[in-house]
Structures are given as C-alpha cells and as structure tokens.
Write a protein that holds these residues in place. Sequence first.
Motif, short mmCIF file in Angstrom:
data_model
loop_
_atom_site.label_atom_id
_atom_site.label_comp_id
_atom_site.label_asym_id
_atom_site.label_seq_id
_atom_site.Cartn_x
_atom_site.Cartn_y
_atom_site.Cartn_z
N UNK A 46 77.07 -16.56 19.07
CA UNK A 46 77.80 -17.43 19.20
C UNK A 46 77.86 -18.12 17.63
N UNK A 47 78.94 -18.25 17.64
CA UNK A 47 78.65 -19.06 15.86
C UNK A 47 78.13 -20.21 16.18
N UNK A 48 77.89 -20.53 15.47
CA UNK A 48 76.79 -21.88 15.18
C UNK A 48 75.56 -21.92 14.32
N UNK A 49 74.82 -22.43 14.14
CA UNK A 49 73.22 -22.47 14.24
C UNK A 49 72.25 -21.37 14.77
N UNK A 50 71.26 -21.11 14.28
CA UNK A 50 70.36 -20.44 15.26
C UNK A 50 68.86 -20.15 15.34
N UNK A 51 68.16 -20.78 15.02
CA UNK A 51 66.57 -20.69 15.26
C UNK A 51 66.33 -19.45 16.11
N UNK A 52 65.71 -18.51 15.04
CA UNK A 52 64.97 -17.46 15.42
C UNK A 52 63.61 -17.28 15.45
N UNK A 53 62.38 -16.71 15.77
CA UNK A 53 61.49 -16.27 15.75
C UNK A 53 61.57 -14.80 16.11
N UNK A 54 59.87 -14.10 15.80
CA UNK A 54 59.38 -13.05 16.54
C UNK A 54 58.05 -12.97 16.72
N UNK A 55 57.69 -12.44 18.00
CA UNK A 55 57.01 -12.56 18.83
C UNK A 55 56.05 -10.44 18.18
N UNK A 56 54.71 -10.00 18.57
CA UNK A 56 54.62 -8.67 18.19
C UNK A 56 53.93 -8.27 20.12
N UNK A 57 54.22 -7.53 20.39
CA UNK A 57 53.36 -7.07 21.66
C UNK A 57 53.15 -5.82 21.74
N UNK A 58 51.24 -5.88 22.22
CA UNK A 58 50.78 -4.91 21.81
C UNK A 58 50.92 -3.93 22.89
N UNK A 59 51.19 -2.64 22.51
CA UNK A 59 50.86 -1.36 23.71
C UNK A 59 50.18 -1.69 25.02
N UNK A 60 49.07 -3.27 25.85
CA UNK A 60 48.63 -3.65 26.72
C UNK A 60 49.69 -5.12 27.05
N UNK A 61 50.56 -4.74 26.51
CA UNK A 61 51.25 -6.37 26.53
C UNK A 61 50.72 -7.09 26.62
N UNK A 62 49.96 -7.32 25.02
CA UNK A 62 49.45 -9.43 24.91
C UNK A 62 50.84 -9.21 23.52
N UNK A 63 51.38 -10.61 24.01
CA UNK A 63 52.22 -11.09 23.11
C UNK A 63 51.69 -11.60 22.05
N UNK A 64 52.00 -11.57 20.45
CA UNK A 64 51.41 -12.60 19.71
C UNK A 64 52.27 -13.94 19.69
N UNK A 65 51.86 -15.06 19.24
CA UNK A 65 52.28 -16.01 18.76
C UNK A 65 53.07 -15.31 18.12
N UNK A 66 54.07 -16.86 17.77
CA UNK A 66 55.68 -17.00 17.62
C UNK A 66 55.24 -16.72 15.97
N UNK A 67 56.17 -16.17 15.26
CA UNK A 67 55.68 -16.17 13.47
C UNK A 67 56.50 -18.03 13.11
N UNK A 68 56.71 -17.44 11.94
CA UNK A 68 57.63 -19.05 11.12
C UNK A 68 59.09 -18.85 11.96
#
Length: 75
Positions: A46-68
């Motif tokens: 939707x229009x407006x300001x959006x804040x985005x970050x990425x995480x990676x998820x290993x094959x066994x489901x462990x998720x990383x910290x958020x990116x910048x």
Amino acid sequence: DSTADGSPLEEPPKFRIHGGRASRSYEEVIGVTEPGVTRYTVKDLEPGTWYLAITSVSHDGVESDFSDESVTRVN
C-alpha cells in the motif's frame, strides 16, 4: 559461505523479508525459498512509508538477527 560461528553451510539459506509501517514493527513477512536468489521485488504494498529488514533461515529452521533496516516510500 559460512554461519556466524564459521562452520560451513550445508545448503543455501532461505530468506524472509519483513515489512511494516513503523520502524522495527514488522507486520508483513515474505518467505523467499528459491536457492541462490540475490534480488526480489516486493509487490502490492500500500502507498506510504515502509520499513524493511531481511533475515536468513538455515535448513534446520534457525533464523538470523534482522539485517539493517531499509526505508522506502511507495507511491
């Protein structure tokens, strides 16, 4: 490629794109499961300001910290 502790990756990680209307308050999550993806276009925001970050998820489901965090304006 390797993990944070330096051990080798057994397979390419999957990624999650987290998005929200306020900084570090992510209400949308998009899973990117195709191996080797280096670009992804987020659609239908939707229009407006959006804040985005990425995480990676290993094959066994462990998720990383958020990116910048990235901030973008959708018209």
